[in-house]
Scaffold this active site. Structure first.
Site, PDB file in Angstrom:
ATOM      1  N   GLN A  81       0.840  -1.201   0.000  1.00 23.81           N
ATOM      2  CA  GLN A  81       0.000   0.000   0.000  1.00 23.81           C
ATOM      3  C   GLN A  81       0.878   1.254   0.000  1.00 23.81           C
ATOM      4  O   GLN A  81       2.015   1.224   0.503  1.00 23.81           O
ATOM      5  CB  GLN A  81      -0.910   0.061   1.243  1.00 23.81           C
ATOM      6  CG  GLN A  81      -2.150  -0.804   1.169  1.00 23.81           C
ATOM      7  CD  GLN A  81      -1.919  -2.234   1.645  1.00 23.81           C
ATOM      8  OE1 GLN A  81      -1.069  -2.497   2.521  1.00 23.81           O
ATOM      9  NE2 GLN A  81      -2.645  -3.192   1.069  1.00 23.81           N
TER      10      GLN A  81
ATOM     11  N   CYS B 298      -6.379   1.034   6.924  1.00 25.06           N
ATOM     12  CA  CYS B 298      -5.211   0.145   6.905  1.00 25.06           C
ATOM     13  C   CYS B 298      -4.628   0.133   8.310  1.00 25.06           C
ATOM     14  O   CYS B 298      -4.180   1.180   8.790  1.00 25.06           O
ATOM     15  CB  CYS B 298      -4.175   0.632   5.891  1.00 25.06           C
ATOM     16  SG  CYS B 298      -2.693  -0.403   5.829  1.00 25.06           S
ATOM     17  N   GLY B 299      -4.649  -1.044   8.939  1.00 24.91           N
ATOM     18  CA  GLY B 299      -4.243  -1.133  10.344  1.00 24.91           C
ATOM     19  C   GLY B 299      -2.741  -1.079  10.530  1.00 24.91           C
ATOM     20  O   GLY B 299      -2.211  -0.262  11.307  1.00 24.91           O
TER      21      GLY B 299
ATOM     22  N   ASN C 213     -12.958  -1.024   6.355  1.00 21.10           N
ATOM     23  CA  ASN C 213     -12.814  -1.737   5.080  1.00 21.10           C
ATOM     24  C   ASN C 213     -13.427  -3.124   5.235  1.00 21.10           C
ATOM     25  O   ASN C 213     -13.583  -3.635   6.331  1.00 21.10           O
ATOM     26  CB  ASN C 213     -11.335  -1.791   4.665  1.00 21.10           C
ATOM     27  CG  ASN C 213     -10.469  -2.507   5.706  1.00 21.10           C
ATOM     28  OD1 ASN C 213     -10.858  -2.742   6.832  1.00 21.10           O
ATOM     29  ND2 ASN C 213      -9.252  -2.883   5.299  1.00 21.10           N
TER      30      ASN C 213
ATOM     31  N   HIS D 158     -14.178  -7.184   5.202  1.00 20.12           N
ATOM     32  CA  HIS D 158     -13.463  -8.444   5.429  1.00 20.12           C
ATOM     33  C   HIS D 158     -14.437  -9.614   5.403  1.00 20.12           C
ATOM     34  O   HIS D 158     -15.575  -9.482   5.879  1.00 20.12           O
ATOM     35  CB  HIS D 158     -12.740  -8.403   6.782  1.00 20.12           C
ATOM     36  CG  HIS D 158     -11.588  -7.447   6.810  1.00 20.12           C
ATOM     37  ND1 HIS D 158     -10.307  -7.819   6.486  1.00 20.12           N
ATOM     38  CD2 HIS D 158     -11.534  -6.106   7.067  1.00 20.12           C
ATOM     39  CE1 HIS D 158      -9.506  -6.762   6.569  1.00 20.12           C
ATOM     40  NE2 HIS D 158     -10.223  -5.720   6.914  1.00 20.12           N
TER      41      HIS D 158
ATOM     42  N   GLU E  42      -5.431  -9.936   0.519  1.00 18.78           N
ATOM     43  CA  GLU E  42      -5.947  -8.577   0.615  1.00 18.78           C
ATOM     44  C   GLU E  42      -6.569  -8.071  -0.695  1.00 18.78           C
ATOM     45  O   GLU E  42      -6.026  -8.314  -1.785  1.00 18.78           O
ATOM     46  CB  GLU E  42      -4.838  -7.595   1.012  1.00 18.78           C
ATOM     47  CG  GLU E  42      -4.418  -7.695   2.465  1.00 18.78           C
ATOM     48  CD  GLU E  42      -3.687  -6.467   2.943  1.00 18.78           C
ATOM     49  OE1 GLU E  42      -3.964  -5.366   2.420  1.00 18.78           O
ATOM     50  OE2 GLU E  42      -2.823  -6.604   3.833  1.00 18.78           O
TER      51      GLU E  42
ATOM     52  N   CYS F 283      -1.933  -8.385   7.935  1.00 17.93           N
ATOM     53  CA  CYS F 283      -3.006  -7.428   7.631  1.00 17.93           C
ATOM     54  C   CYS F 283      -3.600  -6.980   8.964  1.00 17.93           C
ATOM     55  O   CYS F 283      -4.203  -7.799   9.658  1.00 17.93           O
ATOM     56  CB  CYS F 283      -4.057  -8.090   6.739  1.00 17.93           C
ATOM     57  SG  CYS F 283      -5.440  -6.997   6.336  1.00 17.93           S
ATOM     58  N   GLY F 284      -3.424  -5.709   9.301  1.00 16.25           N
ATOM     59  CA  GLY F 284      -3.858  -5.220  10.609  1.00 16.25           C
ATOM     60  C   GLY F 284      -5.369  -5.230  10.753  1.00 16.25           C
ATOM     61  O   GLY F 284      -5.906  -5.768  11.734  1.00 16.25           O
ATOM     62  N   THR F 285      -6.073  -4.669   9.774  1.00 24.73           N
ATOM     63  CA  THR F 285      -7.543  -4.685   9.841  1.00 24.73           C
ATOM     64  C   THR F 285      -8.055  -6.122   9.727  1.00 24.73           C
ATOM     65  O   THR F 285      -9.077  -6.481  10.317  1.00 24.73           O
ATOM     66  CB  THR F 285      -8.180  -3.841   8.726  1.00 24.73           C
ATOM     67  OG1 THR F 285      -7.603  -4.223   7.455  1.00 24.73           O
ATOM     68  CG2 THR F 285      -7.967  -2.353   8.977  1.00 24.73           C
ATOM     69  N   GLY F 286      -7.289  -6.966   9.000  1.00 30.21           N
ATOM     70  CA  GLY F 286      -7.662  -8.379   8.887  1.00 30.21           C
ATOM     71  C   GLY F 286      -7.558  -9.094  10.217  1.00 30.21           C
ATOM     72  O   GLY F 286      -8.401  -9.936  10.559  1.00 30.21           O
TER      73      GLY F 286
HETATM   74  N1  LIG Z   1      -6.147  -4.198   1.290  1.00 24.97           N
HETATM   75  C1  LIG Z   1      -6.948  -3.433   2.260  1.00 24.97           C
HETATM   76  C2  LIG Z   1      -6.207  -2.137   2.657  1.00 24.97           C
HETATM   77  C3  LIG Z   1      -4.942  -2.426   3.457  1.00 24.97           C
HETATM   78  C4  LIG Z   1      -5.246  -3.143   4.749  1.00 24.97           C
HETATM   79  C5  LIG Z   1      -4.081  -3.864   5.423  1.00 24.97           C
HETATM   80  N2  LIG Z   1      -2.803  -3.716   4.820  1.00 24.97           N
HETATM   81  C6  LIG Z   1      -4.061  -3.559   6.923  1.00 24.97           C
HETATM   82  O1  LIG Z   1      -2.981  -3.584   7.527  1.00 24.97           O
HETATM   83  O2  LIG Z   1      -5.171  -3.339   7.481  1.00 24.97           O
HETATM   84  C7  LIG Z   1      -8.305  -3.078   1.603  1.00 24.97           C
HETATM   85  O3  LIG Z   1      -8.382  -3.013   0.381  1.00 24.97           O
HETATM   86  O4  LIG Z   1      -9.265  -2.865   2.364  1.00 24.97           O
END
Ligand SMILES: N[C@H](CCC[C@H](N)C(=O)O)C(=O)O
Length: 276
Positions: free
Chosen positions: A46, A75-76, A159, A161, A210, A219-222
């Site tokens: 990103q 993005c987390g 975002n 998931h 992602e 992936c933080g939000t993941g």
């Molecule tokens: N690919 C994600 C954005 C980056 C999230 C990820 N890198 C994190 O750390 O949350 C999306 O399209 O919603």
């Protein structure tokens, strides 16, 4: 256009971070793709753009672009790098800041031990808000993925998931199912596809394919989405240690209507300048 940037990562999820406060930055999707390209550009999952706040009571605006050039809501891992960047670059002397994203305000904080804690806001399961096309509000729902039917939990951390439980992440069908789930018609804005192995009630292993970037090392939000999905499904208790391929995150959630707190590292690899 000459652009100064920093190359950073959160558990191997890597970023090009650009100061849009002291330099004027207007990047097209094609320019983002070129910067993110790992052979012809700098390379990243990103691109993170720091901008002045556009509303009172907030310190900065945070814009996030996937490697495919698309701008996204949250993005987390990037949020942890964001606060380290603005602090190390002298854009603020604060160690805790309020940051405006496309979908709300997050509050990252630099801890004394060098790690970063982020209030990632309140998760949303309402299908229309994910968005996820669904007749039901069940926390686990069937999704047809090619010729397989899988059980997923759809949740937004700002975002979208789609999280499923697997027996062993190392053997999970990430490469096969990831792209199909990412572009599944029931996710009108596409989706990040999480594959979670429950180790015990306070720990999971996680891989994420992602949206707009493919599988990343973390992936933080993941991680936030997987933990809240696991708690909502009665499989986990807060706090949860999340093992990703790039390292460990700690996620805490007090339950419906409360924010998710994520703690983990943020690393600057190098700074540079590029001519676009
Ligand atoms: N690919 C994600 C954005 C980056 C999230 C990820 N890198 C994190 O750390 O949350 C999306 O399209 O919603």
């Amino acid at each position: 256009m000459n652009l100064k940037f920093s190359k950073m990562h959160g558990l191997g999820n890597d970023f090009v971070v650009i100061d849009g406060v002291r330099q004027t930055v207007n990047l097209s999707s094609a320019q983002v793709r070129a910067l993110a390209d790992r052979h012809f550009g700098v390379g990243c999952d990103q691109l993170l753009l720091v901008e002045p706040a556009s509303q009172p009571g907030v310190d900065f605006r945070y814009r996030i672009f996937n490697a495919d050039g698309g701008e996204v809501e949250q993005c987390g891992n990037g949020a942890r790098c964001f606060v380290r960047f603005v602090h190390d670059q002298g854009l603020t002397a604060k160690r805790a800041i309020r940051v405006e994203t496309q979908k709300g305000i997050i509050e990252p904080r630099l801890n004394d031990d060098g790690e970063v804690t982020v209030d990632m806001g309140v998760p949303v399961f309402e299908p229309d808000q994910v968005p996820f096309v669904s007749p039901s509000r069940e926390v686990a729902q069937s999704l047809q993925v090619g010729d397989e039917e899988v059980q997923i939990t759809a949740v937004s951390m700002g975002n979208p998931h789609a999280v499923q439980v697997v027996a062993d992440v190392d053997r999970a069908p990430v490469e096969r199912q990831g792209p199909i789930i990412e572009s599944h018609p029931r996710f009108p804005k596409r989706v990040n596809a999480g594959f979670m192995q429950v180790v015990d009630r306070h720990s999971i292993r996680l891989r994420v394919y992602e949206r707009g970037a493919g599988e990343t090392l973390a992936c933080g939000t993941g991680a936030c989405a997987a933990v809240v999905a696991g708690i909502a499904r009665g499989l986990l208790d807060s706090p949860v240690r999340v093992e990703t391929r790039g390292g460990f995150l700690s996620i805490a959630w007090g339950g419906e209507g409360t924010p998710v707190l994520m703690t983990g590292p943020a690393v600057t690899v190098f700074s540079g300048e590029i001519t676009l």
